[in-house]
Design an enzyme around this catalytic site. Structure first.
Site, short mmCIF file in Angstrom:
data_model
loop_
_atom_site.label_atom_id
_atom_site.label_comp_id
_atom_site.label_asym_id
_atom_site.label_seq_id
_atom_site.Cartn_x
_atom_site.Cartn_y
_atom_site.Cartn_z
N TYR A 43 0.84 -1.21 0.00
CA TYR A 43 0.00 0.00 0.00
C TYR A 43 0.87 1.26 0.00
O TYR A 43 1.08 1.89 1.04
CB TYR A 43 -0.91 0.02 1.23
CG TYR A 43 -1.76 -1.21 1.41
CD1 TYR A 43 -2.69 -1.60 0.44
CD2 TYR A 43 -1.66 -1.99 2.56
CE1 TYR A 43 -3.48 -2.74 0.61
CE2 TYR A 43 -2.45 -3.12 2.74
CZ TYR A 43 -3.35 -3.49 1.76
OH TYR A 43 -4.13 -4.61 1.93
N TRP A 47 -4.14 6.43 2.21
CA TRP A 47 -5.52 5.92 2.26
C TRP A 47 -6.33 6.75 3.25
O TRP A 47 -5.84 7.09 4.34
CB TRP A 47 -5.54 4.46 2.72
CG TRP A 47 -5.58 3.45 1.61
CD1 TRP A 47 -6.67 2.71 1.23
CD2 TRP A 47 -4.52 3.02 0.74
NE1 TRP A 47 -6.34 1.88 0.18
CE2 TRP A 47 -5.03 2.05 -0.14
CE3 TRP A 47 -3.17 3.40 0.61
CZ2 TRP A 47 -4.25 1.43 -1.12
CZ3 TRP A 47 -2.39 2.78 -0.37
CH2 TRP A 47 -2.94 1.81 -1.22
N TYR A 95 1.52 -1.37 -6.95
CA TYR A 95 0.09 -1.39 -6.64
C TYR A 95 -0.76 -1.37 -7.90
O TYR A 95 -0.51 -0.58 -8.81
CB TYR A 95 -0.27 -0.18 -5.76
CG TYR A 95 -1.70 -0.24 -5.26
CD1 TYR A 95 -2.01 -0.93 -4.09
CD2 TYR A 95 -2.74 0.36 -5.97
CE1 TYR A 95 -3.32 -1.02 -3.65
CE2 TYR A 95 -4.05 0.28 -5.53
CZ TYR A 95 -4.33 -0.41 -4.36
OH TYR A 95 -5.63 -0.49 -3.92
N GLN A 121 -13.88 6.32 1.37
CA GLN A 121 -13.73 5.33 2.44
C GLN A 121 -14.44 5.87 3.69
O GLN A 121 -14.83 7.03 3.74
CB GLN A 121 -12.24 5.11 2.74
CG GLN A 121 -11.71 3.79 2.19
CD GLN A 121 -10.33 3.44 2.71
OE1 GLN A 121 -9.57 4.33 3.09
NE2 GLN A 121 -10.00 2.17 2.73
N ASP A 183 -12.80 -4.85 2.46
CA ASP A 183 -12.79 -5.02 1.01
C ASP A 183 -13.40 -6.30 0.45
O ASP A 183 -14.10 -6.26 -0.54
CB ASP A 183 -11.35 -4.92 0.50
CG ASP A 183 -10.75 -3.55 0.78
OD1 ASP A 183 -11.33 -2.79 1.56
OD2 ASP A 183 -9.70 -3.24 0.19
N ARG A 215 -5.53 -13.36 -0.22
CA ARG A 215 -6.03 -12.18 -0.93
C ARG A 215 -7.23 -12.57 -1.80
O ARG A 215 -7.47 -13.75 -2.04
CB ARG A 215 -4.91 -11.60 -1.84
CG ARG A 215 -3.67 -11.13 -1.10
CD ARG A 215 -3.84 -9.82 -0.39
NE ARG A 215 -4.25 -8.73 -1.25
CZ ARG A 215 -4.45 -7.47 -0.81
NH1 ARG A 215 -4.26 -7.18 0.46
NH2 ARG A 215 -4.85 -6.53 -1.63
N TYR A 371 -7.93 -12.11 4.70
CA TYR A 371 -8.30 -10.70 4.60
C TYR A 371 -9.55 -10.41 5.44
O TYR A 371 -9.53 -10.67 6.64
CB TYR A 371 -8.51 -10.46 3.11
CG TYR A 371 -8.19 -9.11 2.55
CD1 TYR A 371 -7.26 -8.26 3.10
CD2 TYR A 371 -8.84 -8.67 1.39
CE1 TYR A 371 -7.00 -7.02 2.52
CE2 TYR A 371 -8.58 -7.45 0.80
CZ TYR A 371 -7.66 -6.63 1.37
OH TYR A 371 -7.40 -5.41 0.79
N TRP A 372 -10.63 -9.94 4.86
CA TRP A 372 -11.81 -9.59 5.67
C TRP A 372 -12.81 -10.74 5.78
O TRP A 372 -13.96 -10.53 6.16
CB TRP A 372 -12.50 -8.36 5.09
CG TRP A 372 -11.71 -7.10 5.29
CD1 TRP A 372 -10.85 -6.52 4.40
CD2 TRP A 372 -11.68 -6.26 6.45
NE1 TRP A 372 -10.30 -5.37 4.92
CE2 TRP A 372 -10.80 -5.19 6.19
CE3 TRP A 372 -12.32 -6.30 7.70
CZ2 TRP A 372 -10.53 -4.17 7.10
CZ3 TRP A 372 -12.06 -5.28 8.62
CH2 TRP A 372 -11.17 -4.24 8.31
N GLU A 415 -1.10 -6.68 9.34
CA GLU A 415 -2.33 -6.04 8.86
C GLU A 415 -3.56 -6.74 9.47
O GLU A 415 -4.50 -6.09 9.90
CB GLU A 415 -2.35 -6.13 7.33
CG GLU A 415 -3.48 -5.38 6.65
CD GLU A 415 -3.45 -5.58 5.13
OE1 GLU A 415 -2.56 -6.29 4.62
OE2 GLU A 415 -4.35 -5.01 4.47
C1 GLC Z 1 -6.85 -2.80 2.66
C2 GLC Z 1 -7.99 -2.66 3.64
C3 GLC Z 1 -8.48 -1.23 3.68
C4 GLC Z 1 -7.30 -0.32 3.96
C5 GLC Z 1 -6.19 -0.52 2.92
C6 GLC Z 1 -4.93 0.24 3.22
O1 GLC Z 1 -7.28 -2.58 1.37
O2 GLC Z 1 -9.03 -3.52 3.30
O3 GLC Z 1 -9.46 -1.08 4.66
O4 GLC Z 1 -7.68 1.00 3.98
O5 GLC Z 1 -5.84 -1.89 2.92
O6 GLC Z 1 -4.45 -0.11 4.47
#
Ligand code: GLC
Length: 449
Positions: A43, A47, A95, A121, A183, A215, A371-372, A415
């Site tokens: 990342y 964000w 990215y 967001q 996500d 992922r 992830y989520w 994370e």
């Molecule tokens: C992932 C997360 C998101 C977050 C981003 C940057 O995409 O799902 O919530 O903002 O990472 O950390």
């Protein structure tokens, strides 16, 4: 007694080390241009909601960085009050999809100085500002910062209520799963089932950096890209998106963040004075939002708040950590809060699990590593901690806090984290990006509370 104090002495030494480590993570992720990356490689930009959490961490030891973090984000605001989810401050080849895919310049009011995505967001900036004010010792300094910036956040909320609430309910929609912050939540599977996007050709970058099994899949990415293509065909027009996006959801987490931030803006406008009209408007939004939230998003049978699919006009009846986030914004009644806590403890709170998995561990869709779709996230835990405290659930709040600290101690500043305690006997248990900013920032805040 002796043992007791010995234990606490050790604990505080341990916490001190952890705080130092957290500061190293944050300092290393802070960029020259005045913002932080969530983590290296995976990342590489700014964000939106990460910035709010990160600023809260910085407020504990470096007020200048906390202020810069927020100011840099707000500099990227559009002419209509919109604040994008990613600001592409630099070029990066680690990215996808980057600025040439998102093409924010298509929107007539986008900020041409800051290429960004055309989605947003969760609106955490309002409450982040209030927390910075509460944490900082130099109130005069922070007050000036707030005076200079608060109207931008207010305009962001106005944008939401005026452009993201077609039925005028006080509940705003998100039009993309990346707007939710959660996500690849299994909740979206029901929406993917209504779509059949083309097979796009593209090169992922995330799967070079993180184990691909943790992922989203290629097919899931086709859905994500397709929604953006539709929005781009209409230059990110809100009206067209509301009419055409296959993804249109009222998300309890997103709306909780907005409501929590409304409350913070009211408190901050009172502190700076002379803003009665804005306070009144915010209070009107608040009354309407909270009442619709409780009538539309509360699922009595499940004993939890759920998402509502506005495109297909039906509730998405799943329990996730987002279901409990309204506690943080003071939305549930005392009775509802009790039900929520019972649901959380029954489904997520087994002794062999860390609180709080991101998705219902009893569901077939639960995946503890992905992830989520199951792992624990520190930002959601942090919200739950404060929410539980506010409603008087001190013991459970303490458990959420100590679980969060233990996870980071065992695995590092990852994370996301496996919720199953047994995993840590043989594996690392921390997944996704390492040296992750908000895990560090919110750990500092948790330990200091
Ligand atoms: C992932 C997360 C998101 C977050 C981003 C940057 O995409 O799902 O919530 O903002 O990472 O950390």
């Amino acid at each position: 007694m002796l043992m007791h104090s010995f234990k606490y002495q050790n604990l505080s030494i341990m916490n001190k080390d952890l705080i130092n480590d957290a500061k190293i993570v944050l300092n290393n992720n802070f960029q020259e241009k005045g913002y932080s990356i969530p983590c290296k490689g995976l990342y590489p930009f700014q964000w939106k909601w990460d910035s709010g959490f990160i600023a809260i961490g910085f407020a504990h030891y470096d007020l200048d960085k906390a202020k810069q973090e927020i100011e840099t984000l707000l500099n990227a605001q559009w002419g209509n009050g919109f604040i994008p989810h990613i600001v592409f401050h630099v070029e990066s080849d680690t990215y996808f999809p980057g600025k040439d895919f998102h093409l924010s310049k298509l929107h007539p009011l986008s900020n041409k100085d800051y290429p960004s995505t055309g989605m947003t967001q969760p609106p955490v900036t309002g409450f982040a500002m209030e927390m910075i004010y509460d944490i900082a010792e130099n109130k005069k300094d922070v007050k000036a910062f707030i005076e200079n910036n608060i109207d931008k956040v207010y305009l962001n909320h106005k944008y939401f209520y005026e452009n993201r609430d077609p039925q005028n309910e006080g509940l705003v929609y998100i039009y993309h799963n990346w707007e939710s912050g959660t996500d690849n939540s299994p909740i979206w599977d029901d929406i993917w089932a209504t779509m059949n996007p083309p097979e796009y050709e593209f090169t992922r970058r995330d799967t070079n950096l993180v184990d691909p099994s943790q992922r989203p899949s290629k097919r899931e990415y086709d859905h994500y890209l397709h929604i953006i293509e539709i929005a781009k065909q209409h230059n990110y027009s809100d009206e067209k998106i509301a009419e055409l996006s296959p993804f249109l959801v009222q998300d309890p987490l997103f709306n909780s963040m907005l409501i929590k931030s409304n409350e913070s803006l009211i408190a901050l406008y009172k502190i700076i004075g002379n803003n009665e009209d804005k306070i009144e408007q915010l209070q009107q939004w608040q009354t309407k939002s909270i009442s619709s939230f409780n009538s539309k998003l509360y699922d009595k049978e499940l004993g939890a708040y759920v998402h509502y699919d506005l495109r297909n006009e039906k509730p998405l009846r799943f329990v996730s950590s987002s279901s409990f986030s309204p506690l943080f914004a003071g939305i549930p009644t005392k009775e509802q809060a009790k039900t929520l806590v019972d649901t959380m403890m029954n489904k997520f709170g087994a002794d062999d699990m860390y609180l709080c998995a991101s998705f219902d561990p009893e569901s077939e869709r639960f995946n503890p590593k992905k992830y989520w779709r199951g792992p624990v996230w520190i930002n959601l835990n942090w919200m739950l901690y404060f929410g539980l405290l506010d409603y008087g659930y001190l013991e459970i709040a303490e458990r959420v806090k100590s679980d969060s600290i233990e996870l980071i101690e065992k695995a590092g500043f990852y994370e996301y984290f496996d919720a199953r305690k047994s995993v840590y006997e043989t594996e690392k248990g921390g997944y996704g990006g390492g040296n992750f900013s908000w895990s560090a920032a919110l750990l500092i805040d948790l330990i200091n509370n």
